[in-house]
Design a protein around this motif. Structure first.
Motif, PDB file in Angstrom:
ATOM      1  N   ARG A   1     -68.328 -35.550 -13.190  1.00  0.00           N
ATOM      2  CA  ARG A   1     -67.159 -36.419 -13.226  1.00  0.00           C
ATOM      3  C   ARG A   1     -65.936 -35.590 -13.596  1.00  0.00           C
ATOM      4  O   ARG A   1     -66.036 -34.598 -14.311  1.00  0.00           O
ATOM      5  CB  ARG A   1     -67.366 -37.529 -14.254  1.00  0.00           C
ATOM      6  CG  ARG A   1     -66.496 -38.732 -14.039  1.00  0.00           C
ATOM      7  CD  ARG A   1     -67.249 -40.006 -14.393  1.00  0.00           C
ATOM      8  NE  ARG A   1     -67.751 -39.971 -15.753  1.00  0.00           N
ATOM      9  CZ  ARG A   1     -67.010 -40.313 -16.804  1.00  0.00           C
ATOM     10  NH1 ARG A   1     -65.775 -40.681 -16.666  1.00  0.00           N
ATOM     11  NH2 ARG A   1     -67.541 -40.282 -18.009  1.00  0.00           N
ATOM     12  N   ILE A   2     -64.809 -35.982 -13.075  1.00  0.00           N
ATOM     13  CA  ILE A   2     -63.574 -35.256 -13.350  1.00  0.00           C
ATOM     14  C   ILE A   2     -62.594 -36.186 -14.048  1.00  0.00           C
ATOM     15  O   ILE A   2     -62.385 -37.313 -13.613  1.00  0.00           O
ATOM     16  CB  ILE A   2     -62.935 -34.732 -12.048  1.00  0.00           C
ATOM     17  CG1 ILE A   2     -63.910 -33.811 -11.324  1.00  0.00           C
ATOM     18  CG2 ILE A   2     -61.635 -34.019 -12.333  1.00  0.00           C
ATOM     19  CD1 ILE A   2     -63.367 -33.246 -10.029  1.00  0.00           C
ATOM     20  N   VAL A   3     -62.049 -35.711 -15.146  1.00  0.00           N
ATOM     21  CA  VAL A   3     -60.997 -36.457 -15.832  1.00  0.00           C
ATOM     22  C   VAL A   3     -59.751 -35.605 -15.762  1.00  0.00           C
ATOM     23  O   VAL A   3     -59.750 -34.476 -16.241  1.00  0.00           O
ATOM     24  CB  VAL A   3     -61.379 -36.724 -17.298  1.00  0.00           C
ATOM     25  CG1 VAL A   3     -60.220 -37.377 -18.024  1.00  0.00           C
ATOM     26  CG2 VAL A   3     -62.615 -37.603 -17.376  1.00  0.00           C
ATOM     27  N   ILE A   4     -58.725 -36.115 -15.117  1.00  0.00           N
ATOM     28  CA  ILE A   4     -57.490 -35.336 -15.009  1.00  0.00           C
ATOM     29  C   ILE A   4     -56.481 -35.873 -16.015  1.00  0.00           C
ATOM     30  O   ILE A   4     -56.235 -37.075 -16.095  1.00  0.00           O
ATOM     31  CB  ILE A   4     -56.904 -35.399 -13.584  1.00  0.00           C
ATOM     32  CG1 ILE A   4     -57.920 -34.833 -12.592  1.00  0.00           C
ATOM     33  CG2 ILE A   4     -55.601 -34.620 -13.504  1.00  0.00           C
ATOM     34  CD1 ILE A   4     -57.449 -34.824 -11.161  1.00  0.00           C
ATOM     35  N   ILE A   5     -55.960 -34.950 -16.817  1.00  0.00           N
ATOM     36  CA  ILE A   5     -54.980 -35.329 -17.832  1.00  0.00           C
ATOM     37  C   ILE A   5     -53.649 -34.700 -17.479  1.00  0.00           C
ATOM     38  O   ILE A   5     -53.596 -33.548 -17.068  1.00  0.00           O
ATOM     39  CB  ILE A   5     -55.419 -34.813 -19.224  1.00  0.00           C
ATOM     40  CG1 ILE A   5     -56.737 -35.453 -19.614  1.00  0.00           C
ATOM     41  CG2 ILE A   5     -54.379 -35.120 -20.276  1.00  0.00           C
ATOM     42  CD1 ILE A   5     -57.215 -35.026 -20.975  1.00  0.00           C
ATOM     43  N   ASN A   6     -52.599 -35.470 -17.598  1.00  0.00           N
ATOM     44  CA  ASN A   6     -51.274 -34.892 -17.432  1.00  0.00           C
ATOM     45  C   ASN A   6     -50.343 -35.496 -18.465  1.00  0.00           C
ATOM     46  O   ASN A   6     -50.304 -36.699 -18.649  1.00  0.00           O
ATOM     47  CB  ASN A   6     -50.742 -35.158 -16.027  1.00  0.00           C
ATOM     48  CG  ASN A   6     -49.439 -34.428 -15.775  1.00  0.00           C
ATOM     49  OD1 ASN A   6     -49.254 -33.323 -16.268  1.00  0.00           O
ATOM     50  ND2 ASN A   6     -48.555 -35.046 -15.042  1.00  0.00           N
ATOM     51  N   LYS A   7     -49.607 -34.641 -19.137  1.00  0.00           N
ATOM     52  CA  LYS A   7     -48.681 -35.074 -20.184  1.00  0.00           C
ATOM     53  C   LYS A   7     -49.345 -36.029 -21.165  1.00  0.00           C
ATOM     54  O   LYS A   7     -48.776 -37.048 -21.541  1.00  0.00           O
ATOM     55  CB  LYS A   7     -47.453 -35.723 -19.570  1.00  0.00           C
ATOM     56  CG  LYS A   7     -46.631 -34.707 -18.798  1.00  0.00           C
ATOM     57  CD  LYS A   7     -45.285 -35.245 -18.465  1.00  0.00           C
ATOM     58  CE  LYS A   7     -44.427 -34.146 -17.880  1.00  0.00           C
ATOM     59  NZ  LYS A   7     -43.266 -34.681 -17.189  1.00  0.00           N
ATOM     60  N   GLY A   8     -50.575 -35.718 -21.543  1.00  0.00           N
ATOM     61  CA  GLY A   8     -51.245 -36.485 -22.571  1.00  0.00           C
ATOM     62  C   GLY A   8     -51.845 -37.795 -22.102  1.00  0.00           C
ATOM     63  O   GLY A   8     -52.371 -38.564 -22.899  1.00  0.00           O
ATOM     64  N   LYS A   9     -51.762 -38.067 -20.814  1.00  0.00           N
ATOM     65  CA  LYS A   9     -52.327 -39.324 -20.313  1.00  0.00           C
ATOM     66  C   LYS A   9     -53.403 -39.027 -19.286  1.00  0.00           C
ATOM     67  O   LYS A   9     -53.314 -38.049 -18.550  1.00  0.00           O
ATOM     68  CB  LYS A   9     -51.231 -40.158 -19.645  1.00  0.00           C
ATOM     69  CG  LYS A   9     -50.319 -40.883 -20.594  1.00  0.00           C
ATOM     70  CD  LYS A   9     -49.519 -41.922 -19.810  1.00  0.00           C
ATOM     71  CE  LYS A   9     -48.882 -42.951 -20.695  1.00  0.00           C
ATOM     72  NZ  LYS A   9     -47.763 -42.480 -21.481  1.00  0.00           N
ATOM     73  N   ILE A  10     -54.415 -39.887 -19.224  1.00  0.00           N
ATOM     74  CA  ILE A  10     -55.411 -39.733 -18.174  1.00  0.00           C
ATOM     75  C   ILE A  10     -54.827 -40.265 -16.880  1.00  0.00           C
ATOM     76  O   ILE A  10     -54.395 -41.412 -16.812  1.00  0.00           O
ATOM     77  CB  ILE A  10     -56.704 -40.503 -18.530  1.00  0.00           C
ATOM     78  CG1 ILE A  10     -57.392 -39.834 -19.700  1.00  0.00           C
ATOM     79  CG2 ILE A  10     -57.629 -40.542 -17.325  1.00  0.00           C
ATOM     80  CD1 ILE A  10     -58.743 -40.403 -20.021  1.00  0.00           C
ATOM     81  N   VAL A  11     -54.768 -39.417 -15.871  1.00  0.00           N
ATOM     82  CA  VAL A  11     -54.228 -39.896 -14.601  1.00  0.00           C
ATOM     83  C   VAL A  11     -55.345 -40.129 -13.587  1.00  0.00           C
ATOM     84  O   VAL A  11     -55.134 -40.783 -12.583  1.00  0.00           O
ATOM     85  CB  VAL A  11     -53.169 -38.938 -14.021  1.00  0.00           C
ATOM     86  CG1 VAL A  11     -51.946 -38.920 -14.893  1.00  0.00           C
ATOM     87  CG2 VAL A  11     -53.715 -37.544 -13.852  1.00  0.00           C
TER      88      VAL A  11
END
Lengths: 248, 359
Positions: free
Chosen positions: B199-209
């Motif tokens: 599974r992939i969890v992408i985080i950007n600027k502190g948020k899960i996108v």
């Protein structure tokens, strides 16, 4: 905690620092012992132990400067903080490692006093008359050693605290030197102050002036409690530094 | 196994992690992805108890990291971004120190030997860490995380500094670990995630996108059709025809010219194979098709699209006409929308319906 204790103790002797500390301590102690007792032709060891305290200005920072500063620089504190060890465990492990080396060296340096006993023996034999008391006073020496050790432990916890504040070993060492210097010198400065109130306060704070009782063979409980509290307070502060960093 | 709920971490006024929630099941390998400064390392540091969260809760194997740190930490093996090594120790001493530090109960000699075999550091076992190369140091760091066989293993960029062969070895290692451990790893290398993670969890600027199964994203990538085609014929008319054609999302002409042939890039709709259709149309018009090449769309493109879209939509749209393609945009949008809406089947459903259309 025991793992950290073992590791720290070991690391003193992997780097030169442990040997330098032990060597310098023993050499300085021997030299001071010679000057204050043998050359001054006295059996009174009070001056020797008081001077020994001043050698801590240089020696204690050697022991404490790298304890936390190096961990922070190498980022290894992350390892300790994420291991199943409490912050108290980590701090005490390091404190006891430094304390072990320190207490060990102080005890070894007691060898310096043996010549006094030997001299006292020969002097007693050479004098026909029963002289009331010749030779060093053992209770006085014991109380002095206890005092010196307690003061050393207090200084170690101060050094430990300073080391936890910076990642530069040199800065940690310099700041610790400054603090110990001030704490010891307060007693001397006091003699030049003529206002009673100020003198009383400084006298109360001063580490050295509380030590005078020990040199006369008195185990001063209030002084013992005072030294132990300094150790405790600074250990607590070190723990708080790490607690706070987590929340930072 | 790992449960993160509404995690927030502020550094002063700077918000590093902003309301992150996700769960990792036992035996799952999850990849934490994101640009620099996205909050990956902060999240991992909070998971391992190195930092405390401003608010929210993390529980590892049922133990709350804040309330019961000692128990939680017993279940974690952690390799930080920079391996925490004592340079003046030998590998053996270092591993024994870790063994004692973690209060490990397994047979020491046997356990350490097993770990050394797994990460292949047998030949440097008696050397001082200071003298080891970066790759070996990294492996010693990995070995450290495996001591005590913890249920949860957290790796912060485990393959940085390794040579290609070692990278493949570490990936295989991670895959093997995933069989009986729960693994979270962060990385910049997308193939790694694709190769290793469930599974992939992408985080950007502190948020899960994005929080998506790897196979779904891979399928999305494979379903895209982008071609570079070469057609002899009047440029404007060909382009107009291509743009008007159903099934083609976009068409651009490239400046390359080869005789009277022009090169175009076209994108078909997701799941639609337009090659045959296009050929017949061109034949009808008498415009010879002299070249066709499929352009793959990489995971990178999707990742960048997702991150761009999540950080700034307007900026993204402006750039999209040049760089990103519409299909990427579409996929990224879908993933984003799905994550925002917390609709668990939205993304998969999108592709299921496309597959149905195709069939």
């Amino acid at each position: 905690m025991f793992a950290i204790y073992k590791k720290e103790l070991r690391s003193y002797f992997i780097n030169a620092i442990g040997y330098v500390y032990v060597g310098v301590f023993l050499a300085a102690a021997a030299l001071m012992c010679c000057y204050t007792t043998l050359i001054s032709k006295t059996y009174d060891t009070g001056t020797y132990f008081t001077m020994l305290l001043f050698s801590f200005i240089i020696l204690i920072p050697l022991l404490t400067m790298k304890l936390f500063a190096e961990e922070k620089k190498l980022r290894t504190e992350q390892l300790l903080m994420t291991a199943p060890v409490s912050i108290w465990g980590m701090v005490l492990g390091k404190f006891f490692a430094a304390a072990t080396l320190f207490v060990g060296t102080v005890l070894v340096s007691c060898i310096n006093l043996f010549p006094l006993y030997v001299y006292a023996n020969t002097e007693r034999l050479s004098q026909d008359a029963q002289v009331f008391r010749i030779g060093p006073s053992t209770p006085e020496i014991i109380s002095c050693v206890i005092g010196v050790i307690l003061i050393g432990l207090a200084f170690i916890s101060i050094g430990l605290f300073v080391s936890s504040l910076t990642e530069n070993q040199l800065a940690a060492a310099v700041i610790t030197v400054a603090i110990i210097l001030v704490m010891l010198i307060l007693g001397i400065v006091n003699e030049f102050i003529h206002v009673y109130a100020i003198r009383f306060v400084i006298d109360w704070i001063s580490i050295a002036s509380r030590f005078t009782n020990f040199t006369t063979g008195i185990l001063d409980y209030s002084a013992i409690l005072y030294y132990l509290s300094i150790s405790g307070v600074f250990l607590l502060l070190t723990v708080r530094v790490y607690d706070k960093r987590r929340w930072g | 196994m790992i449960k993160i709920e509404h995690l927030v971490k502020n550094y002063g006024t700077n918000c590093a992690v902003d309301d992150i929630s996700f769960e990792v099941k036992k035996g799952e390998i999850v990849g934490l992805l994101g640009p620099n400064g996205a909050g990956k390392s902060t999240t991992m540091n909070i998971l391992t108890g190195y930092l405390s969260a401003t608010s929210g809760s993390v529980s590892i194997a049922g133990f709350n990291v804040l309330d019961n740190p000692m128990e939680a930490k017993k279940h974690i093996g952690y390799l930080p971004e920079q391996p925490p090594l004592y340079m003046d120790m030998t590998v053996e001493e270092y591993l024994i120190f870790n063994y004692n530090l973690k209060g490990c109960k397994l047979n020491r000699t046997k356990h350490l030997e097993e770990i050394c075999d797994v990460v292949k550091i047998r030949d440097v076992y008696h050397r001082v860490i200071k003298n080891l190369s970066k790759g070996y140091r990294q492996r010693v760091g990995i070995a450290q995380a495996l001591i005590g066989s913890p249920e949860v293993i957290i790796f912060d960029e485990p393959t940085v500094g390794l040579d290609p062969k070692q990278i493949i070895e570490v990936r295989n290692l991670l895959r093997n670990l995933g069989r009986d451990h729960t693994v979270i790893l962060s990385t910049h290398i997308l193939q790694e995630v694709q190769a290793v993670c469930d599974r992939i969890v992408i985080i950007n600027k502190g948020k899960i996108v994005a929080n998506e199964l790897t196979e779904n994203i891979t399928r999305a990538v494979e379903n895209t059709r982008r071609f570079q085609i070469k057609i002899c014929g009047p440029q404007k008319e060909v382009l107009a025809m291509l743009r008007a054609k159903s099934g083609i999302v976009s068409a651009e002409v490239l400046s390359q010219r080869d005789g009277d042939a022009y090169t175009y890039t076209i994108e078909s709709e997701v799941g639609v194979d337009i090659r045959k259709n296009l050929f017949y149309t061109l034949a009808e018009k008498n415009w010879p098709l002299i070249g066709m090449e499929a352009l793959g769309m990489s995971l990178e493109d999707i990742f960048i699209a997702i991150v761009d879209q999540s950080s700034n939509k307007k900026k993204y749209e402006r750039r999209s006409t040049k760089g990103r393609t519409k299909v990427e945009q579409e996929i990224a949008k879908n993933i984003l929308e799905k994550t925002t809406a917390q609709d668990s089947d939205g993304f998969s459903a999108l592709f299921d319906s496309d597959d149905n259309k195709k069939n």
